[in-house]
Scaffold this motif. Structure first.
Motif, PDB file in Angstrom:
ATOM      1  N   ARG A  47      29.905  -2.654  32.950  1.00 34.16           N
ATOM      2  CA  ARG A  47      30.050  -1.648  34.005  1.00 34.16           C
ATOM      3  C   ARG A  47      28.797  -0.780  34.118  1.00 34.16           C
ATOM      4  O   ARG A  47      28.462  -0.320  35.204  1.00 34.16           O
ATOM      5  N   ALA A  50      26.564  -2.762  36.155  1.00 33.48           N
ATOM      6  CA  ALA A  50      26.968  -2.778  37.564  1.00 33.48           C
ATOM      7  C   ALA A  50      26.709  -1.441  38.243  1.00 33.48           C
ATOM      8  O   ALA A  50      26.675  -1.349  39.460  1.00 33.48           O
ATOM      9  N   LEU A  52      28.716   1.142  37.667  1.00 34.20           N
ATOM     10  CA  LEU A  52      30.002   1.816  37.813  1.00 34.20           C
ATOM     11  C   LEU A  52      30.175   2.894  36.742  1.00 34.20           C
ATOM     12  O   LEU A  52      31.057   3.730  36.835  1.00 34.20           O
ATOM     13  N   PRO A  72      25.466   1.286  42.713  1.00 38.00           N
ATOM     14  CA  PRO A  72      25.910  -0.107  42.584  1.00 38.00           C
ATOM     15  C   PRO A  72      25.546  -0.953  43.800  1.00 38.00           C
ATOM     16  O   PRO A  72      25.150  -2.112  43.674  1.00 38.00           O
ATOM     17  N   LYS A  73      25.672  -0.346  44.985  1.00 36.04           N
ATOM     18  CA  LYS A  73      25.473  -1.134  46.203  1.00 36.04           C
ATOM     19  C   LYS A  73      24.031  -1.599  46.357  1.00 36.04           C
ATOM     20  O   LYS A  73      23.760  -2.553  47.076  1.00 36.04           O
ATOM     21  N   ILE A  77      23.957  -7.054  42.887  1.00 39.25           N
ATOM     22  CA  ILE A  77      24.770  -7.771  41.920  1.00 39.25           C
ATOM     23  C   ILE A  77      26.113  -8.046  42.573  1.00 39.25           C
ATOM     24  O   ILE A  77      26.456  -7.411  43.564  1.00 39.25           O
ATOM     25  N   MET A  79      30.279  -8.757  41.423  1.00 36.91           N
ATOM     26  CA  MET A  79      31.140  -8.649  40.244  1.00 36.91           C
ATOM     27  C   MET A  79      32.511  -9.245  40.537  1.00 36.91           C
ATOM     28  O   MET A  79      33.059  -9.039  41.613  1.00 36.91           O
ATOM     29  N   PHE A  81      36.335  -9.163  39.156  1.00 29.52           N
ATOM     30  CA  PHE A  81      37.143  -8.303  38.292  1.00 29.52           C
ATOM     31  C   PHE A  81      38.340  -9.044  37.721  1.00 29.52           C
ATOM     32  O   PHE A  81      38.799 -10.031  38.290  1.00 29.52           O
ATOM     33  N   GLN A  82      38.837  -8.493  36.625  1.00 27.26           N
ATOM     34  CA  GLN A  82      40.006  -9.084  35.970  1.00 27.26           C
ATOM     35  C   GLN A  82      41.205  -9.141  36.909  1.00 27.26           C
ATOM     36  O   GLN A  82      41.918 -10.126  36.968  1.00 27.26           O
ATOM     37  N   SER A  83      41.407  -8.065  37.675  1.00 30.86           N
ATOM     38  CA  SER A  83      42.567  -8.012  38.572  1.00 30.86           C
ATOM     39  C   SER A  83      42.223  -8.600  39.941  1.00 30.86           C
ATOM     40  O   SER A  83      42.948  -8.376  40.890  1.00 30.86           O
ATOM     41  N   ALA A  85      40.810  -7.672  42.362  1.00 26.76           N
ATOM     42  CA  ALA A  85      40.378  -6.554  43.211  1.00 26.76           C
ATOM     43  C   ALA A  85      40.067  -6.993  44.640  1.00 26.76           C
ATOM     44  O   ALA A  85      39.085  -6.572  45.235  1.00 26.76           O
ATOM     45  N   ASP A 158      34.147  -9.809  34.730  1.00 26.94           N
ATOM     46  CA  ASP A 158      34.861  -8.975  33.768  1.00 26.94           C
ATOM     47  C   ASP A 158      36.208  -9.609  33.468  1.00 26.94           C
ATOM     48  O   ASP A 158      37.168  -9.418  34.194  1.00 26.94           O
TER      49      ASP A 158
END
Lengths: 366, 339
Positions: A47, A50, A52, A72-73, A77, A79, A81-83, A85, A158
């Protein structure tokens, strides 16, 4: 495409240090996996990269550019995510096109890239659907697609597979590997699953309690762990450890665990001679313990008397849960083994493949 | 049978089993059909008595004269247009309008209770939702979130009459020598001229709307904040990594995701504003062209003592509110179905 550098990176939350002096240089086009138990700081490190999380000290570089204060923008990069998103109110197509639209990419170009990515991932049929109408695996593909279409310098993952069922996980694992070969971009992947790390990475960084333990290729990590933590973390079932003492007995150097002792073959004893008399931890992987009836030829083996506690037949192999005095350990033996629960038996330790760690510092003795 | 203890439950259970084996329909299913009604009965009775009956009676009264002794048709004035039994509605709908010319109609419409109610709906609903959403978003990012929210929510704890009185003081227009109104005191301190906030047309209506916004923003904020909290952080982070600015994240991600909640808040606020009465009653009594539909209903009923006209306005108000209630319920059902 770019290299990534963590240069003495710290991340502190009040008194808690989540990332402690992290130094990693990730080559361009490398597939680096950050692995460690939950709460070890690997996700925090990702993070920080990234953007974040703000870092508390040190420098993060993407390519030659220091990105400490870059939003971040603007880091170029992507990313996963685990969920997943995914944006729940947008169709799969719009989810993938979101980043491109923000960058004012021409419509035709967006269309081309999205359909190309959809082709690669096999999600062409769902482009008009909303994320909630998709299964977990399909959502994960969309999340991957959203990252791919951006054609970023660096891909961050992630724990992207931890919400999938076991079978799908294996499948996606190989797809992500293929994707890496096809895209030829830097991949940085966070997981707590050492199998994922071993199967996909070009190099693995093992992290514990915010500190980098070892950074090496999967094979080297497996064969030459730097310390007790890495040795126990990499490999499944985990390496067996025995507390003992290095003892000299005439010419022979041996490890005495109190319940049994094994002689270190003369070819290897040189390394350990200076440590005689020290408290050590002797480590040996389950596959290096054999049923005495099925010892491979040409290995230096040491016999140990054990009691069989539990057996697990896997088909192609058998896991034996063994006891020797106060020591419990696992052996992964030939499926022809006739050992049964409750039996007294003899097993052979392959003395060509063992590890000795200093009991105090827990560092490997080499 | 090996029943360890013959508790009342087990005894009843055995009895049920025995009974059910004899009867075709098990007792428990019969009970399932009847019992809920039994429990509902008190509520149904109370609601019928206090809601359904008054509603029917109100509709009945709206077709009668000022004290409910004869048909509304008898109140028609000779030589003027008459809607017969609907005469009260004739009055309720058209009395405030000057129909001599289109221009006059336009002007009279915007100073009527209907025009004012529309002003209220537009300004207050927009104001409360905008402030509510703004506060909710910002409060989410400050350290003492709970405290900030509590302060903004506080006006909700004050009764509308109380709030009306407080703001009447704030807006007070005294004499040239002394201004006890806070707002005019500030203005005169800086050398400005005091303004009669509550009697100057057309600003007076908006000054009362402002009080409404002050009270209701906290309510909108609370509901919208809960919705914002339910948006997973990872989605916002994904958008940031994807290249979105905070502004884009807000408008393209957050707002669309909580749009169902925003819709519910908007319709709820529309219903609230349509029913709004107390602020206008306390602050101007509907004078100086600040009347709204609900206050007009009260005026007809309890100041002019014209039951027929008062109930007719009430029915008009209910008919205006129903579509919004329908929308709200529909939304709610859709949301439940989506779950």
């Amino acid at each position: 495409m770019a290299s990534v550098t963590f240069d003495h990176v710290f991340k502190k939350y009040g008194d808690v240090t989540a990332v402690n002096d992290l130094n990693i240089h990730i080559e361009d086009k490398e597939f680096l996996v950050l692995v460690g138990p939950s709460g070890c700081g690997k996700t925090t490190a990702l993070r920080c990269l990234a953007g974040l999380e703000e870092i508390s000290g040190g420098e993060v570089r993407i390519g030659e550019r220091v990105v400490n204060d870059v939003a971040p923008k603007d880091r170029d990069i992507a990313m996963v995510f685990q969920s997943y998103a995914l944006y729940p109110h947008l169709s799969v197509y719009d989810n993938m096109a979101f980043g491109l639209k923000l960058r004012k990419t021409p419509k035709e170009e967006i269309k081309r890239r999205v359909s190309e990515a959809a082709d690669t991932l096999g999600i062409q049929d769902f482009l008009q659907r909303k994320p909630r109408q998709l299964s977990g695996g399909q959502r994960q593909r969309v999340a991957l697609g959203r990252a791919i279409v951006r054609e970023p310098k660096v891909f961050l993952f992630d724990e992207p597979l931890s919400n999938l069922d076991a079978k799908l996980r294996v499948q996606m694992r190989s797809e992500i590997s293929k994707l890496h070969q096809r895209l030829q971009t830097t991949f940085i992947y966070v997981t707590h699953d050492q199998t994922e790390a071993m199967t996909m990475a070009t190099r693995i960084a093992v992290i514990n309690k915010g500190v980098l333990q070892q950074l090496d290729t999967p094979q080297n990590l497996y064969d030459r762990p730097n310390n007790l933590f890495v040795a126990g973390f990499i490999g499944s079932p985990a390496m067996n450890f025995f507390r003992g003492k290095l003892r000299k007995d005439g010419d022979k150097l041996l490890v005495d665990t109190g319940d049994f002792s094994v002689v270190i073959p003369p070819s290897k004893s040189k390394v350990y001679e200076n440590h005689a008399g020290k408290d050590v931890i002797f480590g040996i992987r389950p596959e290096n313990i054999h049923d005495a009836d099925f010892v491979p030829a040409n290995i230096d083996s040491e016999k140990v008397n054990v009691k069989v506690d539990v057996t697990e037949l896997m088909g192609n192999e058998i896991f034996l849960y063994l006891m020797s005095g106060s020591n419990n350990f696992v052996a992964r033996v030939d499926p022809r083994s006739k050992l049964r629960v409750g039996q007294q038996a003899t097993v052979a330790f392959d003395m060509d493949n063992f590890h000795i760690f200093d009991a105090g510092t827990e560092q490997a003795i080499r | 049978m090996a029943v360890p203890q013959n508790t009342p439950e087990t005894a009843a259970h055995i009895k049920r089993i025995k009974k059910s084996s004899a009867a075709p329909t098990p007792q428990i299913m019969k009970q399932g059909a009847l019992t809920p009604w039994l429990y509902l009965l008190p509520a149904l009775l109370v609601m019928s008595f206090f809601i359904v009956y008054p509603m029917i009676n109100t509709i009945g009264l709206s077709f009668q004269n000022r004290d409910g002794t004869a048909s509304a048709a008898t109140t028609c004035v000779e030589g003027q247009s008459c809607w017969g039994i609907f005469e009260n509605y004739h009055y309720a709908i058209t009395a405030e309008f000057n129909t001599s010319s289109l221009q006059a109609f336009w002007k009279s419409f915007w100073s009527s209770s209907y025009g004012n109610t529309i002003k209220w709906i537009v300004v207050m609903v927009f104001g409360t939702v905008a402030f509510g959403l703004g506060f909710a978003t910002l409060a989410d990012r400050v350290k003492y979130e709970a405290l900030a929210k509590a302060i903004i929510f506080m006006p909700m704890a004050i009764s509308f009459v109380g709030a009306g009185v407080i703001w009447k003081f704030v807006y007070d227009y005294g004499t040239q020598q002394s201004q006890i109104g806070l707002l005019n005191a500030i203005i005169t301190t800086f050398g400005g001229k005091p303004v009669a906030w509550l009697s100057t047309i057309p600003i007076n209506t908006f000054m009362i709307v402002l009080v409404g916004i002050w009270i209701w923003s906290g309510f909108c904020m609370t509901i919208l904040a809960a919705a914002l909290k339910s948006v997973p952080d990872e989605i916002l982070e994904a958008a940031r990594v994807d290249g979105a600015t905070e502004w884009t994240v807000f408008w393209k991600i957050m707002v669309p995701i909580i749009l169902p909640t925003i819709t519910v808040v908007v319709t709820t606020m529309v219903i609230n504003v349509l029913k709004l009465f107390d602020l206008v009653y306390v602050m101007t009594g509907g004078n100086f062209q600040t009347d709204v539909i609900a206050n007009r209903m009260y005026t007809e009923m309890y100041k002019n003592f014209n039951v027929g006209r008062g109930t007719a306005v009430a029915v008009v108000l209910v008919l205006t509110i129903i579509p919004f209630i329908y929308l709200n319920i529909k939304r709610f059902m859709e949301q439940e179905a989506a779950r």
